[in-house]
Every structure is written in C-alpha cells, then in structure tokens.
Design a protein around this motif. Sequence first.
Motif, PDB file in Angstrom:
ATOM      1  N   VAL A   1       0.846  -1.189   0.000  1.00  0.00           N
ATOM      2  CA  VAL A   1       0.000   0.000   0.000  1.00  0.00           C
ATOM      3  C   VAL A   1       0.890   1.250   0.000  1.00  0.00           C
ATOM      4  N   GLN A   2       0.550   2.197  -0.869  1.00  0.00           N
ATOM      5  CA  GLN A   2       1.293   3.461  -0.895  1.00  0.00           C
ATOM      6  C   GLN A   2       0.327   4.630  -0.960  1.00  0.00           C
ATOM      7  N   LEU A   3       0.640   5.651  -0.160  1.00  0.00           N
ATOM      8  CA  LEU A   3      -0.116   6.901  -0.161  1.00  0.00           C
ATOM      9  C   LEU A   3       0.885   8.016  -0.443  1.00  0.00           C
ATOM     10  N   GLN A   4       0.814   8.590  -1.617  1.00  0.00           N
ATOM     11  CA  GLN A   4       1.810   9.575  -2.032  1.00  0.00           C
ATOM     12  C   GLN A   4       1.150  10.925  -2.230  1.00  0.00           C
ATOM     13  N   ALA A   5       1.303  11.792  -1.239  1.00  0.00           N
ATOM     14  CA  ALA A   5       0.721  13.135  -1.301  1.00  0.00           C
ATOM     15  C   ALA A   5       1.717  14.105  -1.918  1.00  0.00           C
ATOM     16  N   SER A   6       1.201  15.075  -2.675  1.00  0.00           N
ATOM     17  CA  SER A   6       2.047  16.090  -3.297  1.00  0.00           C
ATOM     18  C   SER A   6       1.245  17.369  -3.501  1.00  0.00           C
ATOM     19  N   GLY A   7       1.963  18.444  -3.859  1.00  0.00           N
ATOM     20  CA  GLY A   7       1.296  19.693  -4.182  1.00  0.00           C
ATOM     21  C   GLY A   7       1.393  20.771  -3.125  1.00  0.00           C
ATOM     22  N   GLY A   8       1.996  20.455  -1.987  1.00  0.00           N
ATOM     23  CA  GLY A   8       2.132  21.450  -0.941  1.00  0.00           C
ATOM     24  C   GLY A   8       3.168  22.501  -1.292  1.00  0.00           C
ATOM     25  N   HIS A  32     -13.806   4.654   0.968  1.00  0.00           N
ATOM     26  CA  HIS A  32     -13.993   6.045   1.398  1.00  0.00           C
ATOM     27  C   HIS A  32     -12.632   6.612   1.792  1.00  0.00           C
ATOM     28  N   LEU A  33     -12.325   7.796   1.335  1.00  0.00           N
ATOM     29  CA  LEU A  33     -11.006   8.377   1.550  1.00  0.00           C
ATOM     30  C   LEU A  33     -11.096   9.794   2.101  1.00  0.00           C
ATOM     31  N   GLY A  34     -10.004  10.249   2.655  1.00  0.00           N
ATOM     32  CA  GLY A  34     -10.026  11.590   3.217  1.00  0.00           C
ATOM     33  C   GLY A  34      -8.665  12.232   3.270  1.00  0.00           C
ATOM     34  N   TRP A  35      -8.675  13.531   3.487  1.00  0.00           N
ATOM     35  CA  TRP A  35      -7.464  14.303   3.729  1.00  0.00           C
ATOM     36  C   TRP A  35      -7.404  14.644   5.220  1.00  0.00           C
ATOM     37  N   TYR A  36      -6.237  14.449   5.772  1.00  0.00           N
ATOM     38  CA  TYR A  36      -5.982  14.743   7.168  1.00  0.00           C
ATOM     39  C   TYR A  36      -4.856  15.791   7.233  1.00  0.00           C
ATOM     40  N   ARG A  37      -4.804  16.501   8.350  1.00  0.00           N
ATOM     41  CA  ARG A  37      -3.678  17.420   8.533  1.00  0.00           C
ATOM     42  C   ARG A  37      -3.204  17.394   9.975  1.00  0.00           C
ATOM     43  N   GLN A  38      -1.919  17.644  10.132  1.00  0.00           N
ATOM     44  CA  GLN A  38      -1.321  17.690  11.461  1.00  0.00           C
ATOM     45  C   GLN A  38      -0.455  18.936  11.553  1.00  0.00           C
ATOM     46  N   ALA A  39      -0.879  19.859  12.400  1.00  0.00           N
ATOM     47  CA  ALA A  39      -0.110  21.069  12.646  1.00  0.00           C
ATOM     48  C   ALA A  39       0.926  20.791  13.739  1.00  0.00           C
ATOM     49  N   PRO A  40       1.979  21.573  13.795  1.00  0.00           N
ATOM     50  CA  PRO A  40       3.014  21.360  14.815  1.00  0.00           C
ATOM     51  C   PRO A  40       2.430  21.360  16.225  1.00  0.00           C
ATOM     52  N   GLY A  41       2.733  20.315  16.990  1.00  0.00           N
ATOM     53  CA  GLY A  41       2.272  20.230  18.371  1.00  0.00           C
ATOM     54  C   GLY A  41       0.820  19.851  18.540  1.00  0.00           C
ATOM     55  N   LYS A  42       0.159  19.510  17.441  1.00  0.00           N
ATOM     56  CA  LYS A  42      -1.268  19.165  17.522  1.00  0.00           C
ATOM     57  C   LYS A  42      -1.515  17.768  16.981  1.00  0.00           C
ATOM     58  N   ASN A  95      -5.718   9.213   3.617  1.00  0.00           N
ATOM     59  CA  ASN A  95      -5.888   7.888   4.198  1.00  0.00           C
ATOM     60  C   ASN A  95      -7.351   7.503   4.076  1.00  0.00           C
ATOM     61  N   VAL A  96      -7.663   6.297   4.496  1.00  0.00           N
ATOM     62  CA  VAL A  96      -9.052   5.870   4.563  1.00  0.00           C
ATOM     63  C   VAL A  96      -9.776   6.784   5.556  1.00  0.00           C
ATOM     64  N   ALA A  97     -11.049   7.051   5.289  1.00  0.00           N
ATOM     65  CA  ALA A  97     -11.852   7.902   6.162  1.00  0.00           C
ATOM     66  C   ALA A  97     -13.175   7.204   6.478  1.00  0.00           C
ATOM     67  N   PRO A  98     -13.794   7.501   7.611  1.00  0.00           N
ATOM     68  CA  PRO A  98     -13.363   8.483   8.599  1.00  0.00           C
ATOM     69  C   PRO A  98     -12.310   7.986   9.588  1.00  0.00           C
ATOM     70  N   ARG A  99     -11.962   6.709   9.550  1.00  0.00           N
ATOM     71  CA  ARG A  99     -10.915   6.200  10.423  1.00  0.00           C
ATOM     72  C   ARG A  99      -9.739   5.753   9.577  1.00  0.00           C
ATOM     73  N   THR A 101      -6.905   3.687   8.418  1.00  0.00           N
ATOM     74  CA  THR A 101      -6.521   2.310   8.701  1.00  0.00           C
ATOM     75  C   THR A 101      -5.250   1.883   7.990  1.00  0.00           C
ATOM     76  N   LEU A 102      -4.736   2.750   7.122  1.00  0.00           N
ATOM     77  CA  LEU A 102      -3.536   2.421   6.371  1.00  0.00           C
ATOM     78  C   LEU A 102      -2.316   3.064   7.014  1.00  0.00           C
ATOM     79  N   ARG A 103      -1.154   2.505   6.727  1.00  0.00           N
ATOM     80  CA  ARG A 103       0.083   3.123   7.198  1.00  0.00           C
ATOM     81  C   ARG A 103       0.233   4.469   6.504  1.00  0.00           C
ATOM     82  N   TRP A 104       0.600   5.482   7.286  1.00  0.00           N
ATOM     83  CA  TRP A 104       0.674   6.823   6.735  1.00  0.00           C
ATOM     84  C   TRP A 104       1.816   6.976   5.739  1.00  0.00           C
ATOM     85  N   GLY A 105       1.538   7.728   4.689  1.00  0.00           N
ATOM     86  CA  GLY A 105       2.589   8.119   3.760  1.00  0.00           C
ATOM     87  C   GLY A 105       3.313   9.335   4.305  1.00  0.00           C
TER      88      GLY A 105
END
Length: 114
Positions: A1-8, A32-42, A95-99, A101-105
């Motif tokens: 499984v691969q999740l390759q995000a780009s465009g930032g 079902h898929l989704g976009w997640y985000r992680q800000a510094p310290g959150k 990743n899969v949404a809303p939970r 379940t895949l290893r993060w890219g």
Amino acid sequence: VQLQASGGGLVQAGGSLRLSCAVSGIPFSSTHLGWYRQAPGKQRRLVAQISTGDTTSYLDSVKGRFAISRDNAKNTIYLQMNSLTPDDTAVYSCNVAPRPTLRWGQGTQVTVSS
C-alpha cells in the motif's frame, strides 16, 4: 500500500493550493477516503472526506474554502484549498476515512504566511 501526497508549498494568506494523493494497493473505487492534517504540536485530524459515491464532508473551519474530489481512473484524490490562512499550516496526508486504517505516507507540507 502506498499513499503519495504532493502539491504542498509556501503560499501567502489568501492564496490557493491543490493537493494530490496517489493511492495504490487498495480497491480505490470502493474505499472512502479523506485528507488529514497535522499542525506542529497538535493531533492529526480529518479535514475532508469523500465517499465512494462522491458524497463529501468537511471540518467546519474549512467549509466553503476546501473541496475534495476523486478520480477513480487515476486512483487519486485531490484537495483544492482556497482562501488559505496561517491556521491551515500543517502536513497534509491522505488515508481511509473516517478512520485511517492504512500506514501513513510522507504527507505534503503546506505553509501559509501572513
């Protein structure tokens, strides 16, 4: 499984970015898929999700500014982000949404300057 995000990237407040996430190794069109985000310290959180039938939902703080879409022929999901603010600064991943379940890219960094 691969999740390759780009465009930032680095963008000024009020600007736009379009993120892409290429997914392999799963039955893409039936997931079902989704976009997640992680800000510094959150904690990482779900910001947008799209069902197999293209039903979408969003975190309140991005409603009206972000749009998620999917292309089943390309096994790719997208996140169009408009009217960006410094609060949108984070690493964005799919990743899969809303939970998830895949290893993060690796994710893609979005930095919004004021």
